[in-house]
Design a protein around this motif. Structure first.
Motif, PDB file in Angstrom:
ATOM      1  N   VAL A  37      42.485  47.200  38.813  1.00  0.00           N
ATOM      2  CA  VAL A  37      42.358  45.956  39.582  1.00  0.00           C
ATOM      3  C   VAL A  37      43.372  45.944  40.715  1.00  0.00           C
ATOM      4  CG1 VAL A  37      42.720  43.438  39.496  1.00  0.00           C
ATOM      5  CG2 VAL A  37      41.318  44.568  37.750  1.00  0.00           C
ATOM      6  N   ASP A  38      44.593  46.320  40.431  1.00  0.00           N
ATOM      7  CA  ASP A  38      45.634  46.355  41.460  1.00  0.00           C
ATOM      8  C   ASP A  38      45.303  47.339  42.571  1.00  0.00           C
ATOM      9  OD1 ASP A  38      47.215  44.401  40.260  1.00  0.00           O
ATOM     10  OD2 ASP A  38      48.484  45.860  39.215  1.00  0.00           O
ATOM     11  N   SER A  39      44.567  48.398  42.222  1.00  0.00           N
ATOM     12  CA  SER A  39      44.244  49.457  43.200  1.00  0.00           C
ATOM     13  C   SER A  39      43.072  49.096  44.104  1.00  0.00           C
ATOM     14  CB  SER A  39      43.921  50.756  42.464  1.00  0.00           C
ATOM     15  OG  SER A  39      45.060  51.197  41.754  1.00  0.00           O
ATOM     16  N   LEU A  84      44.132  46.861  34.413  1.00  0.00           N
ATOM     17  CA  LEU A  84      45.003  46.124  35.327  1.00  0.00           C
ATOM     18  C   LEU A  84      45.412  47.017  36.504  1.00  0.00           C
ATOM     19  CD1 LEU A  84      46.606  43.613  36.121  1.00  0.00           C
ATOM     20  CD2 LEU A  84      48.458  44.444  34.659  1.00  0.00           C
ATOM     21  N   HIS A  85      45.754  48.248  36.223  1.00  0.00           N
ATOM     22  CA  HIS A  85      46.089  49.197  37.286  1.00  0.00           C
ATOM     23  C   HIS A  85      44.908  49.371  38.240  1.00  0.00           C
ATOM     24  CE1 HIS A  85      47.923  52.571  39.326  1.00  0.00           C
ATOM     25  NE2 HIS A  85      46.810  53.247  39.124  1.00  0.00           N
ATOM     26  N   GLU A 141      43.517  36.947  35.732  1.00  0.00           N
ATOM     27  CA  GLU A 141      43.987  36.247  36.938  1.00  0.00           C
ATOM     28  C   GLU A 141      43.833  37.126  38.180  1.00  0.00           C
ATOM     29  OE1 GLU A 141      48.311  34.958  38.667  1.00  0.00           O
ATOM     30  OE2 GLU A 141      47.915  34.505  36.562  1.00  0.00           O
ATOM     31  N   LYS A 142      44.249  38.381  38.075  1.00  0.00           N
ATOM     32  CA  LYS A 142      44.170  39.288  39.217  1.00  0.00           C
ATOM     33  C   LYS A 142      42.724  39.663  39.551  1.00  0.00           C
ATOM     34  CE  LYS A 142      48.806  41.159  39.108  1.00  0.00           C
ATOM     35  NZ  LYS A 142      49.623  42.367  39.183  1.00  0.00           N
ATOM     36  N   ALA A 143      41.908  39.871  38.529  1.00  0.00           N
ATOM     37  CA  ALA A 143      40.498  40.195  38.767  1.00  0.00           C
ATOM     38  C   ALA A 143      39.789  39.006  39.415  1.00  0.00           C
ATOM     39  CB  ALA A 143      39.816  40.588  37.460  1.00  0.00           C
ATOM     40  N   LYS A 192      40.449  38.656  43.104  1.00  0.00           N
ATOM     41  CA  LYS A 192      39.772  39.654  43.936  1.00  0.00           C
ATOM     42  C   LYS A 192      38.253  39.603  43.806  1.00  0.00           C
ATOM     43  CE  LYS A 192      43.537  42.958  44.261  1.00  0.00           C
ATOM     44  NZ  LYS A 192      43.882  44.394  44.212  1.00  0.00           N
ATOM     45  N   GLU A 219      46.952  38.130  32.651  1.00  0.00           N
ATOM     46  CA  GLU A 219      47.304  38.672  33.966  1.00  0.00           C
ATOM     47  C   GLU A 219      46.135  39.463  34.548  1.00  0.00           C
ATOM     48  OE1 GLU A 219      50.678  41.623  35.986  1.00  0.00           O
ATOM     49  OE2 GLU A 219      50.640  41.344  33.815  1.00  0.00           O
ATOM     50  N   LEU A 220      45.478  40.250  33.716  1.00  0.00           N
ATOM     51  CA  LEU A 220      44.309  41.019  34.139  1.00  0.00           C
ATOM     52  C   LEU A 220      43.233  40.083  34.679  1.00  0.00           C
ATOM     53  CD1 LEU A 220      42.531  43.601  34.270  1.00  0.00           C
ATOM     54  CD2 LEU A 220      41.959  43.154  31.861  1.00  0.00           C
ATOM     55  N   MET A 226      52.279  43.489  30.189  1.00  0.00           N
ATOM     56  CA  MET A 226      50.885  43.360  30.613  1.00  0.00           C
ATOM     57  C   MET A 226      50.177  42.467  29.617  1.00  0.00           C
ATOM     58  SD  MET A 226      47.579  43.832  31.319  1.00  0.00           S
ATOM     59  CE  MET A 226      46.952  44.095  29.687  1.00  0.00           C
TER      60      MET A 226
END
Length: 156
Positions: free
Chosen positions: A153-155, A150-151, A8-10, A13, A5-6, A1
């Motif tokens: 964000v993924d959720s 990160l979890h 990029e994903k945030a 979304k 990555e956090l 992690m």
């Protein structure tokens, strides 16, 4: 992690992140803002090392502090909720703990309480990292907070 990555994903979304830190003194926010482009998902964070700062900046109740102490899931929950509201963020993480040296029988060195707030929920948890030394406890807490964000964000 990684913080990259956090971010990029945030960003993908359209989420906004914020932090409310005590024992880490801004290390989570620093990890996020170390990444170029983090301003697309991170507007502000809060370092609330004292109880006064927790009440003034995040709206943590003095009654909660008196009843449970600063190192508690109850305070971590109020820190996360307060940061979420103040920053108008999508996800807020909070950390309050005893990095060391020291601690007590009831709140040992290495104990960190975390909060994570979204518009719909507030979750808390406590991790006892052990007496790893101040620097290592703070780094471990930073990494735990980033992973939990990160979890989240993924959720979403």
């Amino acid at each position: 992690m990684s913080a990259a990555e956090l971010i990029e994903k945030a960003r993908a979304k359209g989420l906004w992140l914020t932090t409310a830190e005590s024992c880490t003194g801004g290390m989570v926010a620093a990890a996020i803002t170390d990444v170029a482009g983090s301003s697309t998902v991170f507007d502000r964070g809060f370092v609330t090392y004292s109880n006064t700062a927790k009440t003034e900046m995040l709206g943590v109740s003095a009654a909660t502090l008196d009843a449970h102490g600063a190192v508690s899931e109850e305070v971590a929950a109020e820190m996360a909720s307060g940061a979420l509201a103040a920053a108008k963020a999508t996800i807020a993480v909070s950390l309050t703990g005893i990095a060391g040296p020291g601690g007590s029988e009831f709140k040992p060195e290495g104990r960190v309480c975390f909060g994570l707030a979204t518009a719909d929920t507030v979750h808390t948890r406590t991790v006892d990292f052990g007496a790893l030394g101040r620097d290592n406890v703070r780094k471990a807490a930073r990494d735990e907070a980033l992973a939990w964000m990160l979890h989240a964000v993924d959720s979403l």
